[in-house]
Design a protein around this motif. Structure first.
Motif, mmCIF file in Angstrom:
data_model
loop_
_atom_site.group_PDB
_atom_site.id
_atom_site.type_symbol
_atom_site.label_atom_id
_atom_site.label_comp_id
_atom_site.label_asym_id
_atom_site.label_seq_id
_atom_site.Cartn_x
_atom_site.Cartn_y
_atom_site.Cartn_z
ATOM 1 N N ILE A 1 31.560 79.642 64.933
ATOM 2 C CA ILE A 1 32.216 79.569 66.240
ATOM 3 C C ILE A 1 31.443 80.486 67.184
ATOM 4 O O ILE A 1 31.365 81.700 66.953
ATOM 5 N N GLU A 2 30.869 79.943 68.207
ATOM 6 C CA GLU A 2 30.056 80.731 69.125
ATOM 7 C C GLU A 2 30.863 81.879 69.734
ATOM 8 O O GLU A 2 32.026 81.704 70.107
ATOM 9 N N ASN A 3 30.294 83.063 69.772
ATOM 10 C CA ASN A 3 30.882 84.283 70.327
ATOM 11 C C ASN A 3 31.877 84.969 69.401
ATOM 12 O O ASN A 3 32.469 85.982 69.775
ATOM 13 N N MET A 4 32.072 84.454 68.197
ATOM 14 C CA MET A 4 33.071 85.031 67.293
ATOM 15 C C MET A 4 32.438 85.518 65.992
ATOM 16 O O MET A 4 31.762 84.772 65.297
ATOM 17 N N ASP A 5 32.664 86.793 65.676
ATOM 18 C CA ASP A 5 32.254 87.378 64.408
ATOM 19 C C ASP A 5 33.500 87.791 63.631
ATOM 20 O O ASP A 5 34.611 87.814 64.175
ATOM 21 N N VAL A 6 33.308 88.129 62.366
ATOM 22 C CA VAL A 6 34.463 88.457 61.526
ATOM 23 C C VAL A 6 34.072 89.493 60.484
ATOM 24 O O VAL A 6 32.911 89.565 60.058
ATOM 25 N N ILE A 7 35.040 90.324 60.116
ATOM 26 C CA ILE A 7 34.926 91.211 58.962
ATOM 27 C C ILE A 7 36.093 90.902 58.048
ATOM 28 O O ILE A 7 37.252 91.083 58.442
ATOM 29 N N PHE A 8 35.815 90.396 56.850
ATOM 30 C CA PHE A 8 36.888 90.087 55.911
ATOM 31 C C PHE A 8 37.329 91.354 55.174
ATOM 32 O O PHE A 8 36.666 92.395 55.225
ATOM 33 N N ALA A 9 38.442 91.247 54.484
ATOM 34 C CA ALA A 9 39.057 92.423 53.869
ATOM 35 C C ALA A 9 38.213 93.025 52.755
ATOM 36 O O ALA A 9 38.156 94.242 52.594
ATOM 37 N N GLY A 10 37.576 92.182 51.970
ATOM 38 C CA GLY A 10 36.812 92.694 50.841
ATOM 39 C C GLY A 10 37.680 92.804 49.596
ATOM 40 O O GLY A 10 38.823 92.349 49.558
ATOM 41 N N THR A 11 37.142 93.445 48.584
ATOM 42 C CA THR A 11 37.848 93.594 47.309
ATOM 43 C C THR A 11 39.079 94.482 47.471
ATOM 44 O O THR A 11 39.021 95.520 48.120
ATOM 45 N N PHE A 12 40.181 94.055 46.886
ATOM 46 C CA PHE A 12 41.399 94.851 46.969
ATOM 47 C C PHE A 12 41.223 96.158 46.212
ATOM 48 O O PHE A 12 40.715 96.189 45.093
ATOM 49 N N GLY A 13 41.648 97.251 46.840
ATOM 50 C CA GLY A 13 41.525 98.562 46.221
ATOM 51 C C GLY A 13 42.876 99.212 46.014
ATOM 52 O O GLY A 13 43.907 98.709 46.484
ATOM 53 N N PRO A 14 42.917 100.347 45.345
ATOM 54 C CA PRO A 14 44.185 101.007 45.028
ATOM 55 C C PRO A 14 44.737 101.876 46.158
ATOM 56 O O PRO A 14 45.864 102.347 46.083
ATOM 57 N N LEU B 1 27.850 98.886 57.898
ATOM 58 C CA LEU B 1 28.630 97.995 58.749
ATOM 59 C C LEU B 1 27.950 96.645 58.938
ATOM 60 O O LEU B 1 28.618 95.604 58.912
ATOM 61 N N ASP B 2 26.645 96.641 59.135
ATOM 62 C CA ASP B 2 25.961 95.368 59.360
ATOM 63 C C ASP B 2 25.958 94.467 58.130
ATOM 64 O O ASP B 2 25.673 93.274 58.213
ATOM 65 N N GLU B 3 26.301 95.020 56.974
ATOM 66 C CA GLU B 3 26.377 94.229 55.750
ATOM 67 C C GLU B 3 27.729 93.535 55.590
ATOM 68 O O GLU B 3 27.848 92.562 54.840
ATOM 69 N N VAL B 4 28.765 94.033 56.261
ATOM 70 C CA VAL B 4 30.098 93.443 56.133
ATOM 71 C C VAL B 4 30.478 92.607 57.357
ATOM 72 O O VAL B 4 31.435 91.831 57.304
ATOM 73 N N MET B 5 29.734 92.763 58.461
ATOM 74 C CA MET B 5 29.980 91.940 59.644
ATOM 75 C C MET B 5 29.322 90.581 59.460
ATOM 76 O O MET B 5 28.168 90.493 59.041
ATOM 77 N N LEU B 6 30.061 89.518 59.755
ATOM 78 C CA LEU B 6 29.555 88.162 59.564
ATOM 79 C C LEU B 6 29.616 87.371 60.864
ATOM 80 O O LEU B 6 30.632 87.381 61.560
ATOM 81 N N GLU B 7 28.546 86.702 61.172
ATOM 82 C CA GLU B 7 28.533 85.761 62.290
ATOM 83 C C GLU B 7 29.192 84.475 61.811
ATOM 84 O O GLU B 7 29.026 84.083 60.655
ATOM 85 N N THR B 8 29.944 83.799 62.666
ATOM 86 C CA THR B 8 30.625 82.573 62.259
ATOM 87 C C THR B 8 30.029 81.358 62.970
ATOM 88 O O THR B 8 29.201 81.494 63.878
ATOM 89 N N MET C 1 22.561 89.973 60.405
ATOM 90 C CA MET C 1 23.961 89.614 60.163
ATOM 91 C C MET C 1 24.029 88.225 59.525
ATOM 92 O O MET C 1 23.470 87.273 60.062
ATOM 93 N N ASN C 2 24.671 88.114 58.384
ATOM 94 C CA ASN C 2 24.816 86.821 57.721
ATOM 95 C C ASN C 2 25.775 85.922 58.488
ATOM 96 O O ASN C 2 26.652 86.401 59.222
ATOM 97 N N LYS C 3 25.632 84.618 58.283
ATOM 98 C CA LYS C 3 26.474 83.658 58.994
ATOM 99 C C LYS C 3 27.286 82.843 58.002
ATOM 100 O O LYS C 3 26.783 82.442 56.950
ATOM 101 N N ILE C 4 28.552 82.627 58.331
ATOM 102 C CA ILE C 4 29.428 81.824 57.481
ATOM 103 C C ILE C 4 30.027 80.677 58.302
ATOM 104 O O ILE C 4 30.035 80.706 59.537
ATOM 105 N N LYS C 5 30.529 79.688 57.591
ATOM 106 C CA LYS C 5 31.146 78.532 58.232
ATOM 107 C C LYS C 5 32.573 78.380 57.734
ATOM 108 O O LYS C 5 32.834 78.473 56.542
ATOM 109 N N PHE C 6 33.489 78.159 58.673
ATOM 110 C CA PHE C 6 34.881 77.913 58.311
ATOM 111 C C PHE C 6 35.031 76.443 57.932
ATOM 112 O O PHE C 6 35.172 75.575 58.789
#
Length: 234
Positions: A110-123, A101-108, A1-6
């Motif tokens: 913030i300890e204990n908090m993960d996130v899935i962002f919306a992604g590319t807008f579709g029709p 799923l494991d490609e779109v789930m991101l560790e943040t 799982m990739n990790k991102i920073k706010f």
């Protein structure tokens, strides 16, 4: 799982933290079976995304394992608001079968908090959220996390929130003070009820308590600034 920073997450002051702790406690008292929660509003810019994000942080800070799903597939603001950098994949990529799923789930950060962002807008956002793939995803996540918080588009504009609420344990309606009529809020509530999802309550947002007479004077110094400033965007 990739990790991102706010990069642009503002630390809440004491009053804001206390308000979110109260909201967190109220949700916990709704029952241990309330794990998947949908957040919506009547119109854009009432503060639902800020509420769902900060509540996720609050749960994480108390040691609960939480994931925030950005299911506003039409006009998401989270990636830009919190300056997380480039996000390659998101919910739309998973629901359309392009990624796992494991490609779109991101560790943040913030300890204990993960996130899935919306992604590319579709029709076809409503079709994606109604697909069995989304249902199965939520089912898997509820087995892993203590809370699954789902930020959805305003129900007064599109039907997406009601579709998500169908597979949620509860729903919360965020309403901006002095911006939404009683009739409009009642109509949106009725629409939400059609999903047969339990409505946990409503959050009155952007309240200027300092101007509300004795009640405002008493509580204003504790919560007035917070309610007047947080959640200024969608």
């Amino acid at each position: 799982m990739n990790k991102i920073k706010f990069e642009k997450r503002a630390e809440l002051d004491y009053r804001a933290n206390e308000a979110y702790k109260t909201l967190r406690t109220n949700i916990q008292f709704c029952g241990s079976d309330i794990k998947v929660i949908t957040f919506t509003s009547c119109t854009p810019n009432e503060g639902k995304s800020s509420v769902s994000f900060n509540l996720a942080v609050s749960f994480a800070q108390m040691g609960k394992k939480v994931i925030l799903i950005d299911a506003d597939l039409r006009k998401s603001v989270m990636v830009g608001r919190y300056k997380v950098g480039a996000v390659e994949y998101g919910l739309t990529h998973y629901l359309s079968g392009q990624n796992e799923l494991d490609e779109v789930m991101l560790e943040t950060d913030i300890e204990n908090m993960d996130v899935i962002f919306a992604g590319t807008f579709g029709p076809n956002p409503a079709e994606l959220l109604e697909h069995q793939r989304f249902h199965d995803m939520v089912g898997m996540l509820r087995e892993v996390y203590d809370y699954v918080l789902i930020d959805t588009p305003p129900l007064g504009s599109v039907i997406d929130s009601a579709l998500v609420a169908k597979i949620s344990d509860g729903a919360v309606l965020v309403i901006e003070s002095n911006a939404i009529s009683y009739r409009f809020a009642k109509d949106v509530k009725a629409q939400l009820e059609k999903s047969n999802c339990r409505i946990l309550g409503a959050i009155l947002n952007k309240v200027q308590l300092e101007k509300k007479g004795y009640y405002g004077k008493y509580y204003g110094k504790y919560y007035g600034k917070y309610y007047g400033t947080y959640g200024n965007d969608n």
